[in-house]
Design a protein around this motif. Structure first.
Motif, mmCIF file in Angstrom:
data_model
loop_
_atom_site.group_PDB
_atom_site.id
_atom_site.type_symbol
_atom_site.label_atom_id
_atom_site.label_comp_id
_atom_site.label_asym_id
_atom_site.label_seq_id
_atom_site.Cartn_x
_atom_site.Cartn_y
_atom_site.Cartn_z
ATOM 1 N N SER A 1 10.951 11.113 2.347
ATOM 2 C CA SER A 1 10.287 11.599 0.976
ATOM 3 C C SER A 1 11.341 11.983 0.228
ATOM 4 C CB SER A 1 9.229 12.682 1.564
ATOM 5 O OG SER A 1 9.889 13.770 2.338
ATOM 6 N N ASP A 2 12.365 12.542 0.681
ATOM 7 C CA ASP A 2 13.502 13.239 -0.102
ATOM 8 C C ASP A 2 14.432 12.140 -1.054
ATOM 9 O OD1 ASP A 2 14.700 12.544 2.183
ATOM 10 O OD2 ASP A 2 16.297 13.635 1.652
ATOM 11 N N VAL A 3 14.144 11.089 -0.820
ATOM 12 C CA VAL A 3 14.914 10.103 -1.540
ATOM 13 C C VAL A 3 13.918 8.968 -1.907
ATOM 14 C CG1 VAL A 3 17.166 10.248 -0.297
ATOM 15 C CG2 VAL A 3 15.185 8.714 0.419
ATOM 16 N N ILE A 4 12.694 9.035 -1.642
ATOM 17 C CA ILE A 4 11.981 7.763 -2.139
ATOM 18 C C ILE A 4 10.642 8.448 -2.791
ATOM 19 C CG2 ILE A 4 10.335 5.776 -1.598
ATOM 20 C CD1 ILE A 4 13.077 5.191 -1.123
ATOM 21 N N SER A 5 10.492 8.187 -4.052
ATOM 22 C CA SER A 5 9.399 8.760 -4.939
ATOM 23 C C SER A 5 8.031 8.286 -4.325
ATOM 24 C CB SER A 5 9.369 8.357 -6.411
ATOM 25 O OG SER A 5 10.659 8.761 -6.845
ATOM 26 N N PRO A 6 7.083 8.985 -4.519
ATOM 27 C CA PRO A 6 5.467 8.485 -4.155
ATOM 28 C C PRO A 6 5.177 7.426 -4.986
ATOM 29 C CG PRO A 6 5.740 10.855 -4.464
ATOM 30 C CD PRO A 6 6.890 10.325 -5.183
ATOM 31 N N PRO A 7 4.403 6.428 -4.429
ATOM 32 C CA PRO A 7 4.010 5.185 -5.088
ATOM 33 C C PRO A 7 3.321 5.537 -6.485
ATOM 34 C CG PRO A 7 2.497 5.436 -3.215
ATOM 35 C CD PRO A 7 3.687 6.584 -3.400
ATOM 36 N N LYS A 8 3.489 4.722 -7.499
ATOM 37 C CA LYS A 8 2.972 5.109 -8.772
ATOM 38 C C LYS A 8 1.576 4.441 -8.625
ATOM 39 C CE LYS A 8 6.082 2.931 -11.108
ATOM 40 N NZ LYS A 8 7.266 2.275 -12.095
ATOM 41 N N LYS A 9 0.547 5.202 -9.099
ATOM 42 C CA LYS A 9 -0.887 4.531 -9.475
ATOM 43 C C LYS A 9 -1.060 4.040 -10.963
ATOM 44 C CE LYS A 9 -5.815 5.548 -8.765
ATOM 45 N NZ LYS A 9 -6.582 6.530 -8.391
ATOM 46 N N LEU A 10 -0.939 2.816 -10.753
ATOM 47 C CA LEU A 10 -0.758 2.136 -12.032
ATOM 48 C C LEU A 10 -2.125 1.776 -12.701
ATOM 49 C CD1 LEU A 10 2.180 -0.539 -11.575
ATOM 50 C CD2 LEU A 10 2.254 1.849 -12.321
ATOM 51 N N PHE A 11 -3.111 1.526 -11.911
ATOM 52 C CA PHE A 11 -4.412 1.229 -12.335
ATOM 53 C C PHE A 11 -5.508 2.072 -11.348
ATOM 54 C CE2 PHE A 11 -1.632 -2.481 -13.075
ATOM 55 C CZ PHE A 11 -1.549 -2.503 -14.659
ATOM 56 N N ASP A 12 -6.532 2.253 -12.132
ATOM 57 C CA ASP A 12 -7.716 2.725 -11.347
ATOM 58 C C ASP A 12 -8.642 1.858 -10.796
ATOM 59 O OD1 ASP A 12 -7.059 5.619 -11.636
ATOM 60 O OD2 ASP A 12 -7.735 5.616 -13.676
ATOM 61 N N ASP A 13 -8.875 0.861 -11.393
ATOM 62 C CA ASP A 13 -9.475 -0.177 -11.053
ATOM 63 C C ASP A 13 -8.858 -1.130 -9.992
ATOM 64 O OD1 ASP A 13 -11.345 -2.644 -10.804
ATOM 65 O OD2 ASP A 13 -11.527 -2.835 -12.810
ATOM 66 N N PRO A 14 -9.577 -1.486 -8.840
ATOM 67 C CA PRO A 14 -8.886 -1.814 -7.559
ATOM 68 C C PRO A 14 -8.805 -3.465 -8.056
ATOM 69 C CG PRO A 14 -11.369 -1.163 -7.249
ATOM 70 C CD PRO A 14 -10.945 -0.437 -8.475
ATOM 71 N N CYS B 1 -3.894 -6.894 12.412
ATOM 72 C CA CYS B 1 -3.701 -6.848 11.086
ATOM 73 C C CYS B 1 -4.155 -8.129 10.177
ATOM 74 C CB CYS B 1 -2.135 -6.521 11.202
ATOM 75 S SG CYS B 1 -1.657 -4.983 11.820
ATOM 76 N N GLY B 2 -4.558 -9.281 11.021
ATOM 77 C CA GLY B 2 -4.778 -10.384 10.080
ATOM 78 C C GLY B 2 -3.582 -11.118 9.715
ATOM 79 N N GLY B 3 -2.256 -10.759 10.400
ATOM 80 C CA GLY B 3 -1.071 -11.413 10.042
ATOM 81 C C GLY B 3 -0.345 -10.758 8.959
ATOM 82 N N VAL B 4 -0.846 -9.791 8.371
ATOM 83 C CA VAL B 4 0.037 -8.990 7.285
ATOM 84 C C VAL B 4 0.495 -7.665 7.686
ATOM 85 C CG1 VAL B 4 0.175 -8.472 4.960
ATOM 86 C CG2 VAL B 4 -1.113 -10.388 5.902
ATOM 87 N N ARG B 5 1.681 -7.154 7.581
ATOM 88 C CA ARG B 5 2.127 -5.690 7.658
ATOM 89 C C ARG B 5 2.841 -5.261 6.591
ATOM 90 N NH1 ARG B 5 1.098 -4.197 13.307
ATOM 91 N NH2 ARG B 5 0.798 -6.182 14.345
ATOM 92 N N ILE B 6 2.759 -3.704 6.731
ATOM 93 C CA ILE B 6 3.384 -2.991 5.342
ATOM 94 C C ILE B 6 5.004 -3.160 5.512
ATOM 95 C CG2 ILE B 6 3.744 -0.800 4.597
ATOM 96 C CD1 ILE B 6 0.997 -1.758 3.607
ATOM 97 N N MET B 7 5.504 -3.294 4.528
ATOM 98 C CA MET B 7 7.030 -2.951 4.504
ATOM 99 C C MET B 7 7.314 -1.794 3.751
ATOM 100 S SD MET B 7 8.603 -6.861 3.739
ATOM 101 C CE MET B 7 8.002 -6.785 2.055
ATOM 102 N N GLN B 8 8.325 -1.275 3.970
ATOM 103 C CA GLN B 8 8.538 0.126 3.134
ATOM 104 C C GLN B 8 10.412 0.109 2.659
ATOM 105 O OE1 GLN B 8 7.218 2.186 1.373
ATOM 106 N NE2 GLN B 8 5.453 2.824 2.210
ATOM 107 N N GLY B 9 10.492 0.690 1.471
ATOM 108 C CA GLY B 9 11.652 0.656 0.903
ATOM 109 C C GLY B 9 11.754 1.490 -0.400
ATOM 110 N N GLU B 10 12.352 1.281 -1.328
ATOM 111 C CA GLU B 10 12.198 1.529 -2.566
ATOM 112 C C GLU B 10 10.951 1.728 -3.163
ATOM 113 O OE1 GLU B 10 15.162 1.677 -6.613
ATOM 114 O OE2 GLU B 10 15.217 0.201 -5.126
ATOM 115 N N HIS B 11 10.103 0.808 -2.890
ATOM 116 C CA HIS B 11 8.785 0.879 -3.183
ATOM 117 C C HIS B 11 7.994 0.318 -1.994
ATOM 118 C CE1 HIS B 11 8.254 -3.328 -4.256
ATOM 119 N NE2 HIS B 11 9.382 -3.312 -4.884
ATOM 120 N N ARG B 12 6.538 0.315 -2.061
ATOM 121 C CA ARG B 12 5.703 -0.152 -0.676
ATOM 122 C C ARG B 12 5.296 -1.627 -1.049
ATOM 123 N NH1 ARG B 12 -0.539 0.462 0.094
ATOM 124 N NH2 ARG B 12 -0.731 0.986 2.331
ATOM 125 N N SER B 13 5.489 -2.623 -0.083
ATOM 126 C CA SER B 13 4.977 -3.912 -0.200
ATOM 127 C C SER B 13 4.427 -4.219 1.061
ATOM 128 C CB SER B 13 6.206 -4.704 -0.732
ATOM 129 O OG SER B 13 5.630 -6.013 -1.306
#
Length: 260
Positions: free
Chosen positions: A137-150, A215-227
């Protein structure tokens, strides 16, 4: 077998190669004793106390031990040469055994975790996404919420894709700096696998238990941003939609819940 130059825990900060442990002397002595039994396999570990979240039953803090760096090519080659890992990623021209291993699928990583757990007697695993967020948390910024519409989630993913680094070359371990906990390369080198299943609603990390199975074959990756990333199955006969080769910017870091 490659000499991986792992070190035991000392309880003091030593600059870029820092290893941080609990200030409890008894616990430090116990960790050192465990590491001395198989030093050639043990990663450098950082003791981190996690703050409780709204999803936990208790308000008590939890301690985990996090590898100070991503798993290196040298560490992976030890697993491969010992028969614990089937896949042997090829080094690129700029890489050495001190660069992070890449091109590893979720199932490749599971083999490494099984191998190193057996070698060390410790139960190693991948971090949860919530854990990764906390210790970065001290080096990675929280994810930006770009849109309210899912329904526009795809557009947010497109924007973050454009923000990815222009080069896929990695640096030796420590090349992207160290954070306040003593962990290196959280904001560079590679994206890191987590245990957590993909969920488009980021806010649920604070309110519910993370899902790590089915998980349906999909996992979270983390780094400079979430993917997110398919777990990737190499065998076309059984892989279905998950068939594919892992990209060269995808690696991992390991943790354990206790030193026994």
């Amino acid at each position: 077998m490659i000499n991986l130059s792992f070190i035991a825990l000392t309880g003091i900060v030593l600059g870029a190669g820092a290893v941080v442990v609990s200030q409890n002397a008894e616990k430090t002595a116990r960790i050192n004793a465990v590491l001395s039994e198989s030093p050639q396999f043990h990663p450098k570990l950082v003791s981190i106390e996690l703050e409780p979240t709204n999803s936990q039953q208790s308000n008590e803090t939890k301690t985990i031990y996090v590898a100070y760096s991503e798993v290196t090519i040298g560490q992976w080659q030890s697993c491969y040469e010992d028969g614990g890992c089937d896949h042997n990623p090829k080094m690129r021209s700029n890489e050495t055994i001190h660069h992070p291993v890449t091109k590893v699928s979720y199932f490749d990583v599971e083999q490494f975790l099984t191998w190193i757990s057996a070698k060390t007697g410790q139960d190693f695993r991948l971090p949860l996404e919530s854990e990764w967020n906390y210790f970065s948390s001290d080096v990675i910024s929280p994810p930006k919420k770009l849109f309210d519409d899912p329904r526009l989630a795809w557009a947010a993913e497109y924007v973050t894709f454009l923000e990815r680094p222009s080069t896929s070359k990695t640096k030796p371990i420590g090349g992207y700096g160290i954070n306040k906990h003593g962990l290196v390369d959280l904001k560079g080198n590679v994206w890191e696998w987590t245990q957590t299943c993909w969920n488009s609603d980021y806010s649920t990390l604070e309110t519910s238990e993370e899902r790590i199975t089915a998980c349906g074959g999909v996992r979270i990756m983390q780094g400079e941003h979430r993917s997110y990333q398919s777990e990737l199955i190499r065998d076309a006969k059984i892989g279905g939609c998950s068939v594919g080769s892992p990209p060269n910017n995808l690696g991992f870091r390991i943790v354990t819940d206790e030193i026994t």
